[in-house]
Design a protein around this motif. Structure first.
Motif, short mmCIF file in Angstrom:
data_model
loop_
_atom_site.label_atom_id
_atom_site.label_comp_id
_atom_site.label_asym_id
_atom_site.label_seq_id
_atom_site.Cartn_x
_atom_site.Cartn_y
_atom_site.Cartn_z
N PRO A 28 56.25 66.26 55.70
CA PRO A 28 54.87 66.62 56.03
C PRO A 28 54.33 65.52 56.92
O PRO A 28 54.33 64.36 56.53
CB PRO A 28 54.20 66.60 54.65
CG PRO A 28 55.00 65.63 53.85
CD PRO A 28 56.40 65.72 54.35
N MET A 29 53.91 65.85 58.11
CA MET A 29 53.37 64.83 59.02
C MET A 29 52.02 65.31 59.51
O MET A 29 51.94 66.17 60.40
CB MET A 29 54.34 64.58 60.18
CG MET A 29 55.66 63.95 59.76
SD MET A 29 56.73 63.57 61.16
CE MET A 29 57.29 65.21 61.65
N ASP A 36 54.20 76.23 63.85
CA ASP A 36 55.34 76.45 64.76
C ASP A 36 56.55 75.64 64.32
O ASP A 36 57.67 76.16 64.25
CB ASP A 36 54.98 76.02 66.20
CG ASP A 36 54.19 77.09 66.93
OD1 ASP A 36 54.01 78.19 66.36
OD2 ASP A 36 53.73 76.82 68.05
N LEU A 37 56.33 74.34 64.06
CA LEU A 37 57.45 73.48 63.65
C LEU A 37 57.94 73.86 62.25
O LEU A 37 59.15 73.93 62.00
CB LEU A 37 57.01 72.00 63.71
CG LEU A 37 58.05 70.96 63.31
CD1 LEU A 37 59.37 71.14 64.07
CD2 LEU A 37 57.50 69.55 63.55
N ALA A 38 57.00 74.12 61.36
CA ALA A 38 57.39 74.48 59.99
C ALA A 38 58.22 75.77 60.00
O ALA A 38 59.25 75.87 59.32
CB ALA A 38 56.15 74.65 59.12
N TYR A 47 63.79 73.16 54.96
CA TYR A 47 62.67 73.34 54.02
C TYR A 47 61.43 72.66 54.59
O TYR A 47 61.34 71.43 54.62
CB TYR A 47 63.06 72.69 52.69
CG TYR A 47 62.09 72.93 51.55
CD1 TYR A 47 61.95 74.18 50.98
CD2 TYR A 47 61.35 71.87 51.02
CE1 TYR A 47 61.09 74.40 49.91
CE2 TYR A 47 60.49 72.07 49.94
CZ TYR A 47 60.37 73.34 49.40
OH TYR A 47 59.52 73.55 48.34
N PRO A 48 60.46 73.44 55.09
CA PRO A 48 59.27 72.84 55.68
C PRO A 48 58.23 72.44 54.64
O PRO A 48 57.98 73.18 53.68
CB PRO A 48 58.72 73.95 56.58
CG PRO A 48 59.26 75.22 56.04
CD PRO A 48 60.48 74.91 55.21
N ILE A 49 57.63 71.28 54.85
CA ILE A 49 56.51 70.83 54.00
C ILE A 49 55.29 70.66 54.90
O ILE A 49 55.30 69.87 55.84
CB ILE A 49 56.83 69.50 53.28
CG1 ILE A 49 58.20 69.58 52.57
CG2 ILE A 49 55.72 69.16 52.28
CD1 ILE A 49 58.63 68.30 51.87
N MET A 50 54.26 71.45 54.62
CA MET A 50 53.06 71.48 55.47
C MET A 50 52.03 70.44 54.99
O MET A 50 51.64 70.46 53.82
CB MET A 50 52.40 72.87 55.40
CG MET A 50 53.23 73.99 55.97
SD MET A 50 53.21 73.99 57.77
CE MET A 50 51.58 74.66 58.11
N PRO A 51 51.57 69.56 55.86
CA PRO A 51 50.60 68.52 55.46
C PRO A 51 49.16 69.03 55.52
O PRO A 51 48.69 69.48 56.55
CB PRO A 51 50.82 67.45 56.53
CG PRO A 51 51.22 68.22 57.76
CD PRO A 51 51.91 69.48 57.30
N PHE A 52 48.45 68.93 54.39
CA PHE A 52 47.06 69.40 54.37
C PHE A 52 46.08 68.38 53.80
O PHE A 52 44.95 68.75 53.45
CB PHE A 52 46.96 70.71 53.59
CG PHE A 52 47.60 71.88 54.28
CD1 PHE A 52 47.27 72.18 55.61
CD2 PHE A 52 48.52 72.69 53.64
CE1 PHE A 52 47.84 73.27 56.26
CE2 PHE A 52 49.09 73.78 54.28
CZ PHE A 52 48.76 74.06 55.60
N SER A 53 46.48 67.12 53.70
CA SER A 53 45.65 66.12 52.99
C SER A 53 44.25 65.98 53.56
O SER A 53 43.31 65.66 52.84
CB SER A 53 46.34 64.76 53.03
OG SER A 53 47.58 64.84 52.40
N TRP A 54 44.12 66.16 54.88
CA TRP A 54 42.82 65.97 55.52
C TRP A 54 42.32 67.28 56.15
O TRP A 54 41.37 67.26 56.92
CB TRP A 54 42.94 64.88 56.60
CG TRP A 54 43.23 63.53 56.02
CD1 TRP A 54 42.31 62.60 55.62
CD2 TRP A 54 44.51 62.95 55.73
NE1 TRP A 54 42.95 61.49 55.10
CE2 TRP A 54 44.29 61.68 55.15
CE3 TRP A 54 45.83 63.39 55.89
CZ2 TRP A 54 45.34 60.84 54.74
CZ3 TRP A 54 46.86 62.56 55.49
CH2 TRP A 54 46.61 61.30 54.92
N SER A 55 42.95 68.40 55.84
CA SER A 55 42.64 69.66 56.53
C SER A 55 41.42 70.35 55.94
O SER A 55 41.18 70.30 54.73
CB SER A 55 43.83 70.62 56.45
OG SER A 55 44.97 70.02 56.99
#
Ligand code: FMN
Length: 335
Positions: A28-29, A36-38, A47-55
């Motif tokens: 997750p970056m 698109d990348l995920a 296995y994609p990990i989607m970053p949402f910490s600040w979303s």
């Protein structure tokens, strides 16, 4: 006799648990991983990990809806626990992720809620003691992040000694190795250390599917393994007391030469150096250079791990995964 060793690389405790073909997770970056990348990683068997910490709520909704339209692959969502995440967690869980990945904090208070919603819990750890706490709390998968890693780095132990220590503590809980891994040799090494797969960030930045700014990608490709810095008080505007690994640039060189001056006294403190739409990006702000940013991209926090030395070209995410699997198999066949 077919000498191709497929089973030891393709199928691991991790791939079996989450249901993917290859033991390669997209880190997750924040600011660089979007749908698109995920989707590209998921469609290639990773296995994609989607970053949402600040979303924002809208961004999470839009990104997860978009991801679902591009792939059926399992995916995880990532939340940093250095700030309240209850609302984001609830929203993410409503999109039925395969797992929730927690970083920079204790996943224990959230394990029951995540499991009740049918998802697995992943926790990043940087010591064997953290690993024991997570396993005792019911975490399903550990990510052991070595200090070679790009971006924010919690611990001070390198990947090579960290993985076996965490694996020994984890028992039957699968461990993924993060930090310093950008090619098939790295995956093979991680598997030999007892990991069930890898989490790769820096390598996937240099892909056409990444949301990273082209100038940032160019700097990554030009960089050697020795061109990163591990600091706590450099890019600390917006997220302080959080150690990070970044590319050395003119901003960092000046700050180091002046003896790491504090926030208020350092060169260009408080100045706007770039823009994301109408939002100003300040000097020393903790942010990933996104393709939509304008201004002095080279002055921004260009997060990178020491594995950046192995990133020499822009390749499609699927091509990277195929190549890593091929080279890891070849490396393991030599044993
Ligand atoms: C640009 C960038 C942004 C990152 N953002 C996050 C994040 O939002 N959440 C997280 O858990 N880890 C984040 N990380 C750390 C990665 O999850 C992972 O540990 C790291 O990329 C592994 O090291 P590598 O870059 O050498 O592959 C980030 C890393 C990079 C390079």
């Amino acid at each position: 006799m077919d000498k191709t060793i497929k089973a030891p690389v393709s199928s691991t405790a991790f791939t079996d648990l989450v249901g993917v073909d290859h033991p390669i997770a997209l880190a997750p970056m924040a600011g660089a991983v979007e749908s698109d990348l995920a989707a590209a990683v998921g469609n290639a068997g990773g296995y994609p990990i989607m970053p949402f910490s600040w979303s924002s709520r809208d961004t999470i909704e839009a990104e997860l809806t978009s991801l679902r339209s591009k792939t059926d692959a399992p995916f995880a969502v990532n939340l940093c626990l250095d700030m309240p995440q209850e609302a984001r967690l609830e929203l993410c869980l409503s999109h039925r992720p395969n797992a929730v990945h927690f970083f920079w904090g204790d996943a224990a208070p959230f394990v029951k809620q995540v499991h009740t919603n049918g998802a697995l819990v992943i926790q990043t750890v940087s010591t064997a003691i953290d690993a024991k706490h997570a396993v005792d709390a019911g975490v399903d998968i550990l990510v052991a992040q070595g200090w070679e890693a790009g971006g924010h780095v919690r611990g001070m132990v390198a990947t090579l000694p960290l993985i076996p220590a965490v694996v020994d503590m984890a028992g039957s809980v699968p461990v993924l190795a993060a930090g310093g891994i950008s090619d098939g040799r790295g995956l093979a090494a991680a598997l030999c250390l007892g990991a069930s797969g890898v989490v790769m960030g820096t390598r996937f930045l240099a892909t056409p599917e990444s949301a990273a700014h082209s100038e940032y990608i160019a700097q990554l490709i030009a960089a050697q393994h020795s061109d990163t810095l591990h600091e706590t008080d450099l890019y600390n505007v917006g997220w302080s007391n959080a150690a990070h690994r970044v590319l050395r640039n003119a901003v960092a060189n000046r700050w180091l030469a002046e003896g790491r001056p504090s926030n208020n006294t350092r060169h260009r403190s408080g100045e706007t150096v770039a823009m994301r739409g109408s939002a100003p990006i300040k000097a020393y702000q903790s942010t990933t250079p996104h393709h939509s940013m304008t201004g002095e991209i080279e002055a921004l926090s260009m997060w990178a791990g020491q594995s950046v030395g192995l990133v020499n070209s822009v390749e499609r995410a699927g091509t990277i995964i195929d190549s890593i699997m091929e080279h890891a198999r070849a490396a393991l066949q030599m044993r």
